[in-house]
Design an enzyme around this catalytic site. Sequence first.
Site, PDB file in Angstrom:
ATOM      1  N   SER A 243       0.817  -1.206   0.000  1.00 47.87           N
ATOM      2  CA  SER A 243       0.000   0.000   0.000  1.00 47.87           C
ATOM      3  C   SER A 243       0.855   1.261   0.000  1.00 47.87           C
ATOM      4  O   SER A 243       1.625   1.510  -0.912  1.00 47.87           O
ATOM      5  CB  SER A 243      -0.965  -0.043   1.193  1.00 47.87           C
ATOM      6  OG  SER A 243      -1.906   0.974   1.135  1.00 47.87           O
TER       7      SER A 243
ATOM      8  N   ASP B   4      -2.479   6.100  -3.358  1.00 51.05           N
ATOM      9  CA  ASP B   4      -1.302   5.493  -2.768  1.00 51.05           C
ATOM     10  C   ASP B   4      -0.844   4.358  -3.675  1.00 51.05           C
ATOM     11  O   ASP B   4      -1.370   4.181  -4.776  1.00 51.05           O
ATOM     12  CB  ASP B   4      -1.580   5.007  -1.345  1.00 51.05           C
ATOM     13  CG  ASP B   4      -2.671   3.954  -1.288  1.00 51.05           C
ATOM     14  OD1 ASP B   4      -3.490   3.900  -2.235  1.00 51.05           O
ATOM     15  OD2 ASP B   4      -2.726   3.176  -0.319  1.00 51.05           O
TER      16      ASP B   4
ATOM     17  N   ASP C 265      -1.141   1.111  -3.911  1.00 48.70           N
ATOM     18  CA  ASP C 265      -2.062   0.097  -4.458  1.00 48.70           C
ATOM     19  C   ASP C 265      -3.425   0.682  -4.787  1.00 48.70           C
ATOM     20  O   ASP C 265      -4.347  -0.036  -5.152  1.00 48.70           O
ATOM     21  CB  ASP C 265      -2.197  -1.093  -3.510  1.00 48.70           C
ATOM     22  CG  ASP C 265      -2.965  -0.764  -2.240  1.00 48.70           C
ATOM     23  OD1 ASP C 265      -3.009   0.421  -1.860  1.00 48.70           O
ATOM     24  OD2 ASP C 265      -3.500  -1.691  -1.621  1.00 48.70           O
TER      25      ASP C 265
ATOM     26  N   ASP D 257      -5.923   1.946  -3.133  1.00 48.15           N
ATOM     27  CA  ASP D 257      -7.165   1.781  -2.378  1.00 48.15           C
ATOM     28  C   ASP D 257      -7.481   3.040  -1.584  1.00 48.15           C
ATOM     29  O   ASP D 257      -8.462   3.097  -0.852  1.00 48.15           O
ATOM     30  CB  ASP D 257      -7.116   0.545  -1.466  1.00 48.15           C
ATOM     31  CG  ASP D 257      -6.009   0.591  -0.427  1.00 48.15           C
ATOM     32  OD1 ASP D 257      -5.210   1.558  -0.430  1.00 48.15           O
ATOM     33  OD2 ASP D 257      -5.927  -0.353   0.391  1.00 48.15           O
TER      34      ASP D 257
END
Length: 448
Positions: free
Chosen positions: A104, A241, A243, A245
Amino acid sequence: MGRLFGTDGVRGLANRDITAELALNLSVAAAHVLGDRGDFAGHRPRAVVGRDPRASGEFLSAAVIAGLASAGVDVHDAGVLPTPAIAYLTAELDADLGVVLSASHNPMPDNGIKFFARGGHKLDDAIEDAIEAQLDAQWQRPTGADVGRVVPLTDGPARYVAHLVSALPNRLDGLHVVIDAAHGAASIVSPQAFRAAGATVDVIGADPDGLNINDGYGSTHLGMLQSAVVEKGADLGIAHDGDADRCLAVDHTGAPVDGDQIMSILAVAMREQGTLAHDTLVATVMSNLGMFQAMDREGITVRQTGVGDRYVLEDMKAGGYSLGGEQSGHVVLLQHGTTGDGTLTGLMLAARVRATGRPLRELAEVMSRLPQKMINVKGVDKNAVEANEPVQAAVAQASQELSGTGRVLLRKSGTEPVVRVMVEAQTPEEASAVCHRLADVVREHLSL
């Protein structure tokens, strides 16, 4: 040894904490546990595997895929895609499980392993514990035609982008947006989705090389996006960010718009549209007190959960709520996805700007943020926070000082080796002073 799974999968330093061996063994264990729950008997189990662009993701995804295939699971290799895209594709393809290799917002040297169950849902604690317990279990290896097969999921990005655009209440024609992809997993699909929805798009932080993810760009480093929005005269900016999400935003003046403000804007919009289930927003204890005050004025109930979008999700599903999230920019729109989706959140925010004709700066004024200070205290025993009497006494004293005008929250991080100290007060100076005082107490009494 502590619990392997944290608040968001298994995470740590790649090739030291998160090794190829661990990735392979975890994927085998997950196949067996989720296989039993998914009733694999009588059909070939299937999985969707994706990753962010970290260099370590290349060998870790190979290990996961090898583990799954060795356990008799057919694998759709989606390559580099956002975490929410893998959740969506797991459901869309009716796969038995999904796996994402990503840390992340963490720095590049870290990586993580996250699992989704059938339908693209995050795992609850009991299932994670069952997977961990299965790591050392004996198992019968399939042979011959019973081993899993691996195929590339070439149309994964197109499926995901089409899903995002179809969720929008209105198009974005005439809107100028800058996207900061953090050199991460959304570097291609997020700009594609905004353009498909009609927006004029400029992109920064979208040249991943395996080493630069989250480095000076993205939701944890808004400076580049703030400058780009002002320089290009854009209506707003969207920051992801690694990833994707998460979504944070920047208004046309370059001022940041955080997750609490985004949730407040979307809650009011959904309440007007009749899609805010039970007129309720689900947020974590980390959300700013100003958001709770604003939602109370709007007649919207706010439910609080522990920190982590998985706990927000659990409460949303249990109560049938449609909107929830975190101050960090994890926003869950349960009608359209099973997890936080930074691209979808950004699209919905842009759609609200376009539909109202009001600038994001004005929409964000729905709430006033209380000054907030947070310090991540490193080099301490984060697991001893709740049991340490001097630390808890200091928290109680600070809470009494701020009673009615602010609040204190001190907790261990579920994703990093730190203790988070957060203080809200009437002035920035007061918040900073109390926060630093508590951080010093944590260092004094919990140092390793």
